[in-house]
Write an enzyme that holds these catalytic residues in place. Structure first.
Site: not given
Ligand code: PLP
Length: 391
Positions: A70, A161, A191, A211-213, A337
């Site tokens: 992401g 998120n 998300q 994002s896959a995870h 934070c």
């Molecule tokens: N965008 C959002 C809304 C997210 O919640 C996150 C991860 O917490 C990310 C981007 C970043 O994704 P990644 O952990 O795959 O880099």
């Protein structure tokens, strides 16, 4: 016994994903860019994964570009779009994002405002923020105020998120198309992709990040979806993989796992939304009835089914995370934070939550492996943990 309630941070791999990836972590180890049979197996798997992800997103395969996740997708979306716009039109005048974007978008917008990602000699665009209401939903009146013909890029996330708040993307996109007709519209769908209908959510957007995870897939792989006709410049120079947009040897196992996770989560999303939503409702309703001084941060009807963001009065969130962890319950203090634990979350501040109230903010996020038993076990320890901190 671990009760994991931090799916918004990351999620356990789905068993089907582990199985799908296994051959590519073993005998099928090829580099997808080579010219021989070992590479051809890898290339076929990579392209099958791309086709599957495109289908889940309702886009064409040629519009899906694999990335490391992401954060990278958001950076490519923002900096890459501006890089291309810059070349096409000269100096961009303004970019707009919501006040509650993930740092991968928010900080990138800030750095753009400070001049990053522009060609030599060009002037940094003004970075403008669209405000949100008390539930974290973008205020359309505020968005209207910051849009004009000079805006070249707008980014609003599909769902937040921290709070899980879902944005009304189609109304937002309509407004952008009307008032900033030349702007590229990006959404961070990281998300939202697990529970929302991606094909419908992405139907009007120009660029999207996934994002896959967060879906039961592996870490370190994601995609940026770039619709036909939208120009995005690469951030990395190298071997020219992903049709020049994202150089670097392809993560074939990751792409295969990502495709599997996305396809499963999209196909079970309605039943899972109901199941997980009921578990979340039970968790929040019981917390509210057994613990005094608890506030839900957003209107639940506007929130992803797995998210529960609540604020415990007169409690320090970091201390509550530690106490719950000692009792086996894994939750998050609502936000990462960067500037120290005492600072309230930027998202809550944007929603009008004051510093003292934000101090007790906790995010419970449930997902595909959460059971009713998990919820009851968590409920058995939460009131006591809060009571101890208030004593
Ligand atoms: N965008 C959002 C809304 C997210 O919640 C996150 C991860 O917490 C990310 C981007 C970043 O994704 P990644 O952990 O795959 O880099």
């Amino acid at each position: 016994m671990i009760i994991y309630m931090d799916y918004a941070s990351t999620s356990p791999l789905r068993p089907e994903v582990v199985e799908a990836m296994a051959p590519f972590n073993g005998d099928n180890f090829g580099n997808a860019s080579g010219g021989h049979r070992v590479s051809r197996y890898a290339k076929k798997a990579l392209e099958d994964a791309r086709d599957s992800i495109a289908e889940s997103c309702g886009v064409e395969s040629g519009e899906v570009f694999f990335t490391s996740g992401g954060t990278e997708s958001d950076n490519i979306a923002v900096l890459g779009t501006l890089g291309a716009e810059n070349k096409r039109r000269g100096e961009p005048t303004a970019v707009v994002c919501s006040a509650v974007e993930h740092p991968a978008v928010f900080e990138t917008f800030r750095s753009v405002g400070a001049g990053r990602g522009l060609s030599v000699g060009s002037v940094a665009p003004q970075t403008r923020l669209a405000a949100v209401d008390g539930s974290g939903v973008v205020d359309l009146g505020s968005l209207e105020e910051v849009l004009d013909q000079g805006v070249v890029l707008v980014s609003v996330m599909l769902a937040n998120n921290e709070t899980g708040t879902i944005q009304p993307l189609s109304s937002i996109v309509d407004l952008v198309r009307r008032l900033a007709p030349d702007a590229v519209f990006h959404t961070d769908a990281v998300q939202g992709a697990c529970y929302l209908d991606l094909a419908s959510a992405l139907s009007d957007v120009d660029v999207a990040s996934i994002s896959a995870h967060k879906l039961g897939g592996p870490k370190g792989v994601g995609a940026v979806v770039v619709r036909k006709g939208i120009n995005v410049a690469p951030l990395f120079h190298g071997g020219g993989q992903e049709r020049g947009l994202r150089s670097g040897t392809s993560n074939v196992a990751g792409a295969v796992g990502f495709a599997s996770a996305l396809s499963i989560s999209q196909s079970v999303r309605e039943s899972e939304s109901t199941r997980v939503g009921l578990l979340r409702d039970r968790l929040v309703d019981e917390i509210k009835s057994s613990v005094p001084g608890v506030t839900e941060s957003s209107d639940r009807s506007k929130v992803l089914p797995g998210h529960a963001h609540v604020r415990f009065q007169s409690v320090d969130r970091e201390e509550l995370v530690v106490l719950l962890d000692q009792a086996g319950v894994c939750v998050s203090a609502g936000s990462a934070c960067s500037s120290g634990a005492l600072e309230p979350s930027r998202v809550l501040t944007a929603m009008g939550v004051d510093k003292e109230d934000a101090r007790g903010a906790i995010r419970f996020s449930l997902g595909h492996m959460t059971t009713a038993e998990d919820v009851e076990r968590a409920l058995a320890v939460i009131p006591e943990a809060v009571g101890r901190l208030r004593a």
